[in-house]
Design an enzyme around this catalytic site. Sequence first.
Site, short mmCIF file in Angstrom:
data_model
loop_
_atom_site.label_atom_id
_atom_site.label_comp_id
_atom_site.label_asym_id
_atom_site.label_seq_id
_atom_site.Cartn_x
_atom_site.Cartn_y
_atom_site.Cartn_z
N CYS A 20 0.83 -1.20 0.00
CA CYS A 20 0.00 0.00 0.00
C CYS A 20 0.87 1.25 0.00
O CYS A 20 2.09 1.18 0.07
CB CYS A 20 -0.93 0.01 1.22
SG CYS A 20 -0.01 0.06 2.78
N CYS A 87 47.54 -11.92 -13.57
CA CYS A 87 48.16 -11.81 -12.25
C CYS A 87 47.16 -11.25 -11.26
O CYS A 87 46.01 -10.92 -11.60
CB CYS A 87 49.40 -10.93 -12.29
SG CYS A 87 49.03 -9.21 -12.69
N ASP A 507 24.73 -36.63 14.74
CA ASP A 507 23.39 -37.13 14.98
C ASP A 507 23.52 -38.65 15.02
O ASP A 507 24.45 -39.21 14.42
CB ASP A 507 22.47 -36.68 13.84
CG ASP A 507 21.12 -37.36 13.90
OD1 ASP A 507 20.48 -37.30 14.95
OD2 ASP A 507 20.73 -37.97 12.89
N ASP A 706 21.78 -35.97 8.84
CA ASP A 706 21.22 -36.39 7.55
C ASP A 706 19.74 -36.06 7.38
O ASP A 706 19.20 -36.17 6.28
CB ASP A 706 21.41 -37.90 7.36
CG ASP A 706 20.47 -38.71 8.26
OD1 ASP A 706 20.26 -38.29 9.41
OD2 ASP A 706 19.96 -39.74 7.80
#
Length: 820
Positions: A20, A87, A507, A706
Amino acid sequence: MSIGPAAQPAITLPVEGMTCASCVGRVERALAALPEVASAHVNLATERADITLAKDLPVGALIQTIEDTGFDVPQQNYELAVEGMTCASCVGRVERALQAVPGVRAAHVNLATERAQITGVSDIDALIAAVDLAGFDAGTVSAGSEAPVSIEEKRDLEAQDLRRDLGLALLLSLPVFLLAMGSHIIPGVHGLIERSIGQQGSSLIQWGLTTLVLIGPGRRFFEKGVPALLHGGPDMNSLVALGTTAAYLYSCIATFAPGLLPAGTAHVYFEAAAMITTLILLGRWLEARAKGRSSQAISRLIGLQPKTAWLSGTTGSREIPIDQVRAGDVLEIRPGERLPVDGLVLAGESYVDESMITGEPLPVAKTPGDALVGGTVNQAGALSMRATAVGRETMLAQIIRMVEQAQGAKLPIQALVDKVTMWFVPAVMAVAALTFLIWLIFGPEPSLSLALVNAVAVLIIACPCAMGLATPVSIMVGTGRGAELGVLFRKGEALQALKDTRLVAFDKTGTLTEGKPVLTDLHLAEGQNRATLLAQIAAVEAKSEHPIARAITAAAEAERLPMLEAAEFTSLTGLGARAMVGGARVEIGADRYMAQLGLCVAGFAEIAEHLASEGKTPLYAAVEGQLAAILAVSDPIKASTPKAIAALHQMGVKTAMITGDNQQTAQAIARKLGIDHVVAEVLPEGKTAALQDLQSRYGHVAFVGDGINDAPALAAADIGIAIGTGTDVAIETADTVLMSGALTGVVSAISLSKATIANIRQNLFWAFAYNVALIPVAAGLLYPFFGLMLSPIFAAAAMALSSVFVLTNALRLRRFTFTA
């Protein structure tokens, strides 16, 4: 990136999230409040902000201001192929040119890969134009999209051009060298020249041959070096162009107008100009060959993709180009063939060699329903497969993109190099000018000749190439070698950060273990029927995606129990699950869930303790608010896990396990594996807090996971390492991906990080030590003490070999191996 105040440029930024006029006003007021902003106009319909600056202001500050008001400035990532850089000074010029483009927030240029990565809201044509204006050629490129043949051809053509120019330069320079320096090598040559062609004739021949060297093979140094000098951004080409031009023009004056020079100073140095050009071309050729070898890992990955596939149809199979394969196509795979794309086995059985993707040496058995990866090799059996991912969506294409992005990254260690190289070439030119003046004023006769020789030696011996290549070439070779070992660095910074790892947190399920639990125990409360209860439990767990749930349903299927319907299923993360089965309320979960339900599990305490001591996860089942059974699920530990834990300990790295299992089960597994620290009974949302606690205690922490619930922890860790066999969310969040499930990849990743950073430090030490030590020698520092001066020819040879040393040292990483 700063924008010149004199031009008062207008910057246009896209703004998302405005709904708006009030939103427009907020953005305009925030921008107008910045003292550097002259005016700001925001358009709701086009969702753009047009900003005129009164003073210098980084575009990033404008973007941050808009974002602080609660709106988004969508930014794009661009990648350009940049040709002509030689370079570190070239890299700096291109970066500064890109950063000066309105809308650019960040620009990183890599000398080894010859790529520029830009983030911002600029126009791609403006970026290309900025690079062109800086004196280089640029073009768009999509990661992983450039044909491998074109990359290899480009490298080969560059090496061929350099070899041709080197051969011509050597052919022309050798007579010049023999005429000028022959008497130092073969006695009597000087007298022979005097009697035959004379000294003036010798100078004329040297002039003619050297002119051919400079306008022929040596032209490349002037084409790049002179514009760079005129643009105020001198590079290595500028140094070579200045040095050879100085020696050549002085020699021309000595040959054609010797009277313009002070008496006794009319010496010719054509051999310096010719041999400098030849030796630097030799260095460039050796450098191009080494660069080609440094990018072979990417080329090998791209080369894994077959050019054709066998499409199955109603009339049989026909061979089609790989780019015509579409998702859903049915393909025939013959024995010994590479799989063209990713897919699923429809029919047939075989073994597939996935070593080029995962690094695992043993072929993997494939039966109907199993996943296949494009680029892997089918063994003895024939397979029918349905394509599920093609083109840029295949795993191979994603791996290539990851490696390319990592190779193009700038590590924090590069920051110092960038600061030095920005001023390196101008500083060398200043030292050369100072050397000339000091020798001219204070040097012995012929002071003018000696001043020229030493100034040219300073210009020629300086080597910004070695500094520019020291980091990116090692990154290129290191990440390429990682890909070959099944370790993908999604972010280049991970390559540096991994070496500092003090603790690796794992884990448990799917990481330390196979992630395929099996039901091992079911102990019933009095009055319960095994078959009935197991069928009820399986009905609830059939609604869940948790590995433990699959183990229970698999046990019910194995006992051929009827599959009951469950209604009103609810999964309670970290606790358990509940549902209505046959009108009865069935609840399954950990002891903390039972406690929440107000059920006492003390009757099963002895059994639970015994199960936990064996490393099994005890769960409880309740029916209609009554404790009905204790069951245990065991997840086999991966064969690679004990080796990985032991190897980490040998490296001095601590280990930790973060799991939702109860303390006793977790401790039993930790004892079996020798894990140092256990954080048990952790809900998924608690993993991040557990990691932060470990970081405060141990320092730099890597986390290996995972699953989807591991994503926050992967992001919170100093380094997140995802198992490639895990979920896409985990992989996208991680910094490093292990393509196979083997945890020995963690050890390889840390070891490779240490080896690569050590290699970079060796290169940087050489690059800096070389310049710091030899520039003063070239300036004549040893002359007052030992009467020694460095010939520009030897300076050119030293400079050429400096870059070759850096490249050769980086290539040693191709032989990196680590056996856990």
